[in-house]
Scaffold this active site. Structure first.
Site, short mmCIF file in Angstrom:
data_model
loop_
_atom_site.label_atom_id
_atom_site.label_comp_id
_atom_site.label_asym_id
_atom_site.label_seq_id
_atom_site.Cartn_x
_atom_site.Cartn_y
_atom_site.Cartn_z
N CYS A 101 -73.95 -22.01 93.61
CA CYS A 101 -73.36 -21.72 92.30
C CYS A 101 -71.84 -21.71 92.36
CB CYS A 101 -73.81 -20.36 91.81
SG CYS A 101 -75.57 -20.18 91.69
N CYS A 107 -68.13 -13.54 86.76
CA CYS A 107 -67.42 -13.38 88.04
C CYS A 107 -67.10 -11.91 88.29
CB CYS A 107 -66.14 -14.21 88.06
SG CYS A 107 -66.39 -15.91 87.53
S1 FES Z 1 -66.92 -18.19 90.70
FE1 FES Z 1 -67.61 -19.88 89.50
S2 FES Z 1 -66.74 -19.40 87.60
FE2 FES Z 1 -66.03 -17.75 88.78
#
Ligand code: FES
Ligand SMILES: Cc1ncc(COP(=O)(O)O)c(C=O)c1O
Lengths: 145, 397
Positions: A33, A102
């Site tokens: 991700c 985040c």
């Molecule tokens: S770590 Fe992928 S958007 Fe912040």
């Protein structure tokens, strides 16, 4: 797109690094991700006396880690547990909506580190009050979890 | 301290309009403002300027002037080509072939047509980003009306085997459209030798103005209009002409094509040195795309253990303009569809950096970028849990 506070914490991250003999370690996220956060705690008499982070992720992820570690340093474990991702985002003077997840990572990282400490000390792990489904970018059926 | 210096290495996103292009455009705002459709002298002058630009575009492509239609840019040209062919030829068939690495102007248009009942094949690409001719041949059916495959990719710079694709399409009696937005001025193009039926281009990618482009439509191709209205562009594209833009496009494409060899040699040499120094001085780094068949200014590299958006932010701090295929910049779930299509794992795609060099870059720029990029990568790796694990792994062996 980012506030000055976010840029400040991104450019000059506080508490970045590793504690080799940490009392509690939390790791959340998934490299697929694009984000991984690791939180290290030193705990003395139920107080977080030191905290460090390592983060692989965007500017908001780095700034959230930095801010979250500042917010919990010197706090009791109970107080640290209550630091929410919203509090982190607010302390950063806001995050763009697509970057809120985040800051969720930072909250979850702290929770994991605290529970790691508790389990190591033979204590029951605390339960997530409102477990975030780590909904990276707001999708449902994702492979990243 | 934010650096004053700007080093622009994002020419695939857009280019600065060449001041000489601006100079030839200026008279077409407040002086030569006549509507080309009107009768009087100042209108006839506008009309003449538009036709001269049409000649310049035709010459650059090896086409006839009456096969060139001005549009608002690459996106409109792609939309027109694909929807126009689809709707005009749906009695013949409902199948369109494209590739997995197209620009969203093509991909989202195809997805829209899927909802309208068309069937779309998205050809895969190999690990360099090229489609395989055998895959194309195998995908063509008696329902296929259009193949749309880009000339060169905007992210990894890979140049597609356009001549072979053109040949296969012509043999099968299928129209061939190519999005050449990134290719103009970078790759020699001859629409008749390459058997291209439709070609999209956009001026702002070759030092021309933004918001102006063209679609080449080979004579005899059956295509519907996209925009309905006045009778401009021989009744095929309605709307009062953007004369200054068209003049700028014509002038810019002439220069882009005539100066191509000299410029490409210079830009590719800078790019090659940049790449060599990156690979030499920064470990755990790989080149994405094709080693040879790529745009002269394109460099796309992945740095293990770090994420692209944070790289861009730090580079920006030093005045360096670049881009990345990381999902974290796009706000979407997935990193670049192009990098994934070449088989790159998602985490490697997250650490990708695209530097696209152009005419005004210098050796000094290359030195500056190397110097700062090295620092940026070290700094982010120091922060990265993945790098910490990597270091531990390599110490244990
Ligand atoms: S770590 Fe992928 S958007 Fe912040
Ligand atoms: C390959 C490709 N196609 C289409 C476009 C869209 O062009 P425009 O910005 O002129 O609409 C771009 C540029 O972003 C591109 O790189």
């Amino acid at each position: 797109m980012y506030s000055e506070k976010v840029m400040d914490h991104f450019m000059n991250p506080r508490n970045q690094g590793e504690i080799s003999e940490a009392d509690g370690v939390g790791e959340v996220g998934n490299p697929t991700c694009g984000d991984i956060m690791r939180i290290f705690l030193t705990v003395k008499d139920n107080i977080i006396t030191d905290v460090k982070f390592q983060t692989f992720g965007c500017g908001a992820a780095v700034a959230s880690s930095s801010m979250a570690t500042e917010l919990i340093k010197g706090k009791t474990l109970e107080e640290a547990w209550e630091v929410s991702n919203k509090a982190v985002a607010e302390a950063l003077e806001g995050l763009p909506p697509i970057k809120m997840h985040c800051s969720v990572l930072a909250e979850e990282g702290i929770h994991q580190a605290i529970n790691d400490y508790r389990v190591k000390h033979g204590l029951e792990p605390w339960e997530e009050k409102n477990p975030h489904s780590h909904d990276h970018h707001g999708h449902e059926d994702e492979t990243c979890s | 301290m934010t650096a004053e210096r700007i080093v622009y290495m994002d020419h695939s996103a857009t280019t600065a309009t060449d001041p000489e292009v601006v100079t030839v455009m200026i008279p077409w705002f407040s002086q030569g403002y006549g509507n080309p459709s009107s009768l009087y002298r100042i209108a006839r002058e506008s009309k003449k300027a538009v036709e001269e630009a049409r000649n310049q575009v035709a010459t650059a492509l090896g086409a006839q002037p009456d096969e060139i239609y001005f549009t608002s840019g690459g996106t409109e040209s792609d939309n027109w080509a694909i929807k126009g062919i689809a709707f005009a030829n749906r009695k013949k068939g409902n199948h369109i072939i494209t590739s997995a690495i197209e620009h969203h102007a093509v991909l989202h248009t195809c997805e829209y047509l899927e909802k309208q009942g068309f069937s779309i094949t998205y050809l895969p690409v190999d690990d360099t980003g090229q489609v395989r001719i055998e895959d194309l041949k195998a995908a063509i059916t008696d329902q296929t009306i259009l193949v749309t495959i880009m000339f060169a990719n905007n992210e990894i710079g890979t140049i597609e085997p356009i001549t072979e694709i053109g040949k296969v399409c012509r043999e099968h009696g299928v129209y061939f459209h190519t999005d050449a937005v990134q290719a103009i001025g970078n790759v020699p193009i001859d629409v008749s030798a390459m058997q291209i039926d439709l070609l999209s281009l956009s001026a702002h990618k070759f030092y021309g103005p933004k918001g102006i482009g063209a679609l080449y439509i080979r004579k005899g191709v059956r295509i519907d209009n996209l925009l309905h209205g006045g009778g401009q562009e021989r009744r095929k594209r309605a709307g009062t002409e953007n004369i200054a833009g068209i003049v700028g496009l014509g002038f810019a494409i002439g220069r882009a094509v005539s100066g191509m060899d000299e410029r490409n040699k210079r830009v590719a040499a800078l790019r090659d040195r940049l790449l060599a120094e990156i690979l030499e001085t920064i470990p755990n780094t790989r080149l994405n795309g094709h080693p040879k068949e790529r745009l002269p200014g394109n460099l796309n590299v992945s740095f293990d253990f770090i994420e692209g958006e944070s790289m861009l932010l730090l580079l920006d701090h030093f005045g360096i303009c670049a881009s990345t295929g990381s999902a974290c910049t796009s706000g979407s779930l997935e990193p670049s569809h192009v990098l994934l299509a070449t088989g790159l794992p998602a985490e490697t795609a997250h650490g990708s950096l695209r530097l696209t060099l152009g005419a005004e870059n210098t050796d000094d720029d290359v030195d500056y970028v190397i110097e700062h990029l090295r620092k940026v990568v070290v700094r982010l790796r120091e922060m990265s849990p993945l790098y910490a694990d990597h270091k531990k792994r390599s110490c244990n062996v």
